[in-house]
Motif scaffolding. Structure first.
Motif, PDB file in Angstrom:
ATOM      1  N   VAL A  34       0.857  -1.196   0.000  1.00  0.00           N
ATOM      2  CA  VAL A  34       0.000   0.000   0.000  1.00  0.00           C
ATOM      3  C   VAL A  34       0.890   1.242   0.000  1.00  0.00           C
ATOM      4  O   VAL A  34       1.765   1.387   0.866  1.00  0.00           O
ATOM      5  N   CYS A  35       0.654   2.108  -0.963  1.00  0.00           N
ATOM      6  CA  CYS A  35       1.462   3.325  -1.105  1.00  0.00           C
ATOM      7  C   CYS A  35       1.320   4.211   0.130  1.00  0.00           C
ATOM      8  O   CYS A  35       0.243   4.324   0.724  1.00  0.00           O
ATOM      9  N   LEU A  36       2.421   4.872   0.477  1.00  0.00           N
ATOM     10  CA  LEU A  36       2.437   5.724   1.668  1.00  0.00           C
ATOM     11  C   LEU A  36       2.011   7.158   1.349  1.00  0.00           C
ATOM     12  O   LEU A  36       2.070   8.026   2.204  1.00  0.00           O
ATOM     13  N   HIS A  37       1.583   7.405   0.109  1.00  0.00           N
ATOM     14  CA  HIS A  37       1.056   8.721  -0.241  1.00  0.00           C
ATOM     15  C   HIS A  37      -0.449   8.725   0.000  1.00  0.00           C
ATOM     16  O   HIS A  37      -0.894   8.887   1.128  1.00  0.00           O
ATOM     17  N   ARG A  38      -1.255   8.455  -1.034  1.00  0.00           N
ATOM     18  CA  ARG A  38      -2.705   8.440  -0.792  1.00  0.00           C
ATOM     19  C   ARG A  38      -3.255   7.037  -0.874  1.00  0.00           C
ATOM     20  O   ARG A  38      -4.414   6.809  -1.191  1.00  0.00           O
ATOM     21  N   MET A  39      -2.360   6.061  -0.569  1.00  0.00           N
ATOM     22  CA  MET A  39      -2.766   4.712  -0.162  1.00  0.00           C
ATOM     23  C   MET A  39      -3.356   3.825  -1.244  1.00  0.00           C
ATOM     24  O   MET A  39      -4.186   2.952  -0.973  1.00  0.00           O
ATOM     25  N   SER A  40      -2.922   4.043  -2.473  1.00  0.00           N
ATOM     26  CA  SER A  40      -3.265   3.087  -3.543  1.00  0.00           C
ATOM     27  C   SER A  40      -2.507   1.789  -3.291  1.00  0.00           C
ATOM     28  O   SER A  40      -1.428   1.801  -2.683  1.00  0.00           O
ATOM     29  N   THR A  41      -3.038   0.680  -3.783  1.00  0.00           N
ATOM     30  CA  THR A  41      -2.185  -0.509  -3.817  1.00  0.00           C
ATOM     31  C   THR A  41      -1.133  -0.303  -4.904  1.00  0.00           C
ATOM     32  O   THR A  41      -1.322   0.487  -5.833  1.00  0.00           O
ATOM     33  N   LEU A  42      -0.018  -1.024  -4.779  1.00  0.00           N
ATOM     34  CA  LEU A  42       1.145  -0.764  -5.637  1.00  0.00           C
ATOM     35  C   LEU A  42       1.239  -1.786  -6.769  1.00  0.00           C
ATOM     36  O   LEU A  42       0.857  -1.504  -7.892  1.00  0.00           O
ATOM     37  N   LEU A  43       1.757  -2.962  -6.486  1.00  0.00           N
ATOM     38  CA  LEU A  43       1.962  -3.974  -7.532  1.00  0.00           C
ATOM     39  C   LEU A  43       0.742  -4.889  -7.636  1.00  0.00           C
ATOM     40  O   LEU A  43      -0.063  -4.982  -6.698  1.00  0.00           O
ATOM     41  N   GLN A  44       0.662  -5.580  -8.768  1.00  0.00           N
ATOM     42  CA  GLN A  44      -0.461  -6.503  -9.033  1.00  0.00           C
ATOM     43  C   GLN A  44       0.083  -7.855  -9.462  1.00  0.00           C
ATOM     44  O   GLN A  44       1.065  -7.891 -10.210  1.00  0.00           O
ATOM     45  N   LEU A  68      11.436   4.732   0.332  1.00  0.00           N
ATOM     46  CA  LEU A  68      11.002   5.625  -0.747  1.00  0.00           C
ATOM     47  C   LEU A  68      12.237   6.172  -1.453  1.00  0.00           C
ATOM     48  O   LEU A  68      13.140   6.725  -0.825  1.00  0.00           O
ATOM     49  N   ARG A  69      12.258   6.017  -2.768  1.00  0.00           N
ATOM     50  CA  ARG A  69      13.416   6.441  -3.554  1.00  0.00           C
ATOM     51  C   ARG A  69      13.195   7.851  -4.094  1.00  0.00           C
ATOM     52  O   ARG A  69      14.123   8.644  -4.158  1.00  0.00           O
ATOM     53  N   GLY A  70      11.980   8.149  -4.450  1.00  0.00           N
ATOM     54  CA  GLY A  70      11.703   9.481  -4.972  1.00  0.00           C
ATOM     55  C   GLY A  70      10.215   9.699  -5.133  1.00  0.00           C
ATOM     56  O   GLY A  70       9.435   8.741  -5.175  1.00  0.00           O
ATOM     57  N   ALA A  71       9.820  10.982  -5.197  1.00  0.00           N
ATOM     58  CA  ALA A  71       8.403  11.327  -5.359  1.00  0.00           C
ATOM     59  C   ALA A  71       8.337  12.624  -6.145  1.00  0.00           C
ATOM     60  O   ALA A  71       8.950  13.613  -5.747  1.00  0.00           O
ATOM     61  N   ILE A 103       9.503  -0.187  -7.245  1.00  0.00           N
ATOM     62  CA  ILE A 103       8.047  -0.260  -7.101  1.00  0.00           C
ATOM     63  C   ILE A 103       7.491   1.143  -7.352  1.00  0.00           C
ATOM     64  O   ILE A 103       7.740   2.067  -6.566  1.00  0.00           O
ATOM     65  N   VAL A 104       6.786   1.282  -8.463  1.00  0.00           N
ATOM     66  CA  VAL A 104       6.269   2.602  -8.848  1.00  0.00           C
ATOM     67  C   VAL A 104       4.764   2.603  -8.617  1.00  0.00           C
ATOM     68  O   VAL A 104       4.037   1.771  -9.175  1.00  0.00           O
ATOM     69  N   CYS A 105       4.305   3.532  -7.805  1.00  0.00           N
ATOM     70  CA  CYS A 105       2.866   3.589  -7.546  1.00  0.00           C
ATOM     71  C   CYS A 105       2.126   3.989  -8.822  1.00  0.00           C
ATOM     72  O   CYS A 105       2.522   4.943  -9.511  1.00  0.00           O
ATOM     73  N   PRO A 106       1.057   3.266  -9.160  1.00  0.00           N
ATOM     74  CA  PRO A 106       0.328   3.567 -10.394  1.00  0.00           C
ATOM     75  C   PRO A 106      -0.491   4.861 -10.318  1.00  0.00           C
ATOM     76  O   PRO A 106      -1.086   5.270 -11.316  1.00  0.00           O
ATOM     77  N   TYR A 107      -0.502   5.544  -9.151  1.00  0.00           N
ATOM     78  CA  TYR A 107      -1.359   6.726  -9.035  1.00  0.00           C
ATOM     79  C   TYR A 107      -0.585   8.011  -9.318  1.00  0.00           C
ATOM     80  O   TYR A 107      -0.910   8.747 -10.251  1.00  0.00           O
ATOM     81  N   HIS A 108       0.484   8.321  -8.518  1.00  0.00           N
ATOM     82  CA  HIS A 108       1.260   9.552  -8.745  1.00  0.00           C
ATOM     83  C   HIS A 108       2.753   9.271  -8.856  1.00  0.00           C
ATOM     84  O   HIS A 108       3.564  10.183  -8.757  1.00  0.00           O
ATOM     85  N   ALA A 109       3.088   7.982  -8.985  1.00  0.00           N
ATOM     86  CA  ALA A 109       4.480   7.565  -9.243  1.00  0.00           C
ATOM     87  C   ALA A 109       5.450   7.802  -8.085  1.00  0.00           C
ATOM     88  O   ALA A 109       6.636   7.992  -8.313  1.00  0.00           O
ATOM     89  N   TRP A 110       4.978   7.809  -6.851  1.00  0.00           N
ATOM     90  CA  TRP A 110       5.949   7.675  -5.770  1.00  0.00           C
ATOM     91  C   TRP A 110       6.639   6.315  -6.010  1.00  0.00           C
ATOM     92  O   TRP A 110       5.968   5.313  -6.337  1.00  0.00           O
ATOM     93  N   THR A 111       7.970   6.329  -5.836  1.00  0.00           N
ATOM     94  CA  THR A 111       8.747   5.159  -6.262  1.00  0.00           C
ATOM     95  C   THR A 111       9.586   4.625  -5.100  1.00  0.00           C
ATOM     96  O   THR A 111      10.281   5.396  -4.420  1.00  0.00           O
ATOM     97  N   TYR A 112       9.483   3.318  -4.892  1.00  0.00           N
ATOM     98  CA  TYR A 112      10.140   2.673  -3.740  1.00  0.00           C
ATOM     99  C   TYR A 112      11.231   1.721  -4.224  1.00  0.00           C
ATOM    100  O   TYR A 112      11.077   1.044  -5.251  1.00  0.00           O
ATOM    101  N   ASN A 113      12.303   1.630  -3.432  1.00  0.00           N
ATOM    102  CA  ASN A 113      13.312   0.598  -3.680  1.00  0.00           C
ATOM    103  C   ASN A 113      12.759  -0.763  -3.259  1.00  0.00           C
ATOM    104  O   ASN A 113      11.757  -0.849  -2.538  1.00  0.00           O
ATOM    105  N   LEU A 114      13.478  -1.814  -3.650  1.00  0.00           N
ATOM    106  CA  LEU A 114      12.998  -3.167  -3.339  1.00  0.00           C
ATOM    107  C   LEU A 114      13.073  -3.487  -1.842  1.00  0.00           C
ATOM    108  O   LEU A 114      12.539  -4.503  -1.405  1.00  0.00           O
TER     109      LEU A 114
END
Ligand code: FES
Ligand SMILES: [Fe+2]
Length: 381
Positions: A90-100, A123-126, A108-119
């Motif tokens: 679950v993304c730590l921004h506005r809580m979308s699920t991440l991978l499917q 959080l790597r970047g937003a 791991i790139v969130c499909p909503y606003h692209a907050w991006t996490y390392n494995l």
């Protein structure tokens, strides 16, 4: 008259309070009640180990599989240090699920606003976050979840206090040591949803009493009721064994590469039910499994995978063997789907009354005892 389903836990308590020699199938309310599903998610799936598949399916960095365990979205992946790791999906921004589903991801790139996490979950970047003074990417990490590998299986658990898998299943490891369960490769994996309660499918797996009839079109003739052995279950699992006819060659120990199994073991199949919901058919030649999770009372989510023993990997006919296996399993599954969906349909009726169990349904009795024990423990009894 419609039955009173107001207290499925009390129904199960009554059902499990009799000795095996007098036991009946579980009461209908434990299959049909929404409240009972809630209790299972909280006290069983929220507390015990759930299998997401085989470790060899997550062999490369970034290989991942997702799950929804007791309502919690989870991702399990092979991280940059080549370790298996489970964490919140679950993304730590506005809580979308991440991978499917299952796949491979470098990050791991969130499909909503692209907050991006390392494995590892950091959080790597937003994008476009530089004007929020309070935001610091170093403060964000996906919450980690327990993950353990055991004999090639990958399990996750939400309960920090659950006993390790290897401790709970030590007796299984000893019992099937000569089969060397790590020496099998997964060559297919599918996810399905069937219209039946998860326990109906689990119980269907636990007894081979139905083989001659339900599977008359496939393996029914290859398995005799008198060759089925159903010992009493243990706290974390039950099992039974069947002898397979030698005409099912792919189920036999490899004639030259396998000297680990002796005598009758060479044609003995173990049917392991590792609680709550990993069901493994382990033959000397192949394995297959289902890992189950409830989707409400009337549907079950199924992870279905399997493959051949590595003993067969260098044989010239390996691809024919695999094709034969997959064709057989698909045909058997159609039969099991028919039987388990009919059972669910039947037990939803007002006329449904649980009958007595055969001695070949000993594992079903033990499974009911396990469920009652987990729920009672969860309720603090
Ligand atoms: S919800 Fe994930 S980036 Fe916004
Ligand atoms: Fe079956």
């Amino acid at each position: 008259m419609p039955k009173d389903h107001s207290d499925p836990i009390a129904d199960l308590r009554r059902n499990t309070s009799v000795p095996f020699e007098q036991a009946r199938a579980m009461p209908t309310s434990v299959y049909t009640s929404e409240d009972f599903v809630e209790a299972e998610l909280k006290h069983v799936f929220g507390k015990d180990w759930y299998c997401v598949g085989r470790a060899d399916a997550l062999s490369k960095t970034g290989d991942y599989v997702t799950a929804e365990l007791a309502g919690q979205p989870i991702v399990v992946l092979r991280d940059a240090d080549h370790q298996l790791r489970a964490m919140s999906n679950v993304c730590l921004h506005r809580m979308s699920t991440l991978l499917q589903g299952r796949g491979n991801a470098k990050t791991i790139v969130c499909p909503y606003h692209a907050w991006t996490y390392n494995l590892d979950g950091n959080l790597r970047g937003a994008p476009a976050m530089s004007q929020n003074d309070a935001f610091c990417k170093d403060h964000y990490r996906l919450p980690q979840v327990r993950c353990e590998e055991w004999l090639g299986w990958v399990f996750v658990c939400l309960d920090p206090d659950a006993e390790p898998v290897a401790v709970q299943l030590a007796e299984v490891a000893d019992m099937i040591a000569a089969y060397d369960m790590t020496n099998y490769s997964e060559s297919f994996y599918e996810e399905h949803v069937w219209d039946t309660n998860w326990k109906v499918l689990a119980e269907n797996f636990m007894e081979s009493y139905h083989l001659p009839v339900c599977h008359a079109g496939t393996i029914g003739g290859l398995s005799k009721l008198e060759d089925m052995v159903c010992p009493p279950g243990r706290p974390a699992f039950n099992y039974h064994t069947i002898l397979k006819d030698e005409s099912l060659r792919i189920a036999m120990a490899h004639p030259t590469k396998n000297d680990r199994l002796k005598g009758e073991e060479r044609k003995t199949t173990y049917l392991l039910a590792l609680y709550p919901s990993l069901m493994i058919t382990l033959t000397p030649g192949y394995f297959w499994y289902i890992s189950l999770h409830p989707k409400g009372p009337g549907q079950v989510h199924i992870r279905f995978g399997g493959g051949m023993s590595n003993d067969f990997a260098e044989d010239a006919d390996i691809s024919e063997n695999f094709t034969q296996l997959k064709t057989l399993l698909d045909e058997v599954n159609v039969e099991d789907r028919g039987c388990t969906e009919k059972v669910f349909n039947g037990l939803c009726s007002d006329a449904a009354t649980p009958g007595h169990l055969s001695h070949l349904e000993r594992p079903n009795y033990d499974f009911a005892q396990y469920l009652m024990g987990k729920i009672a423990a969860g309720l603090g009894e």
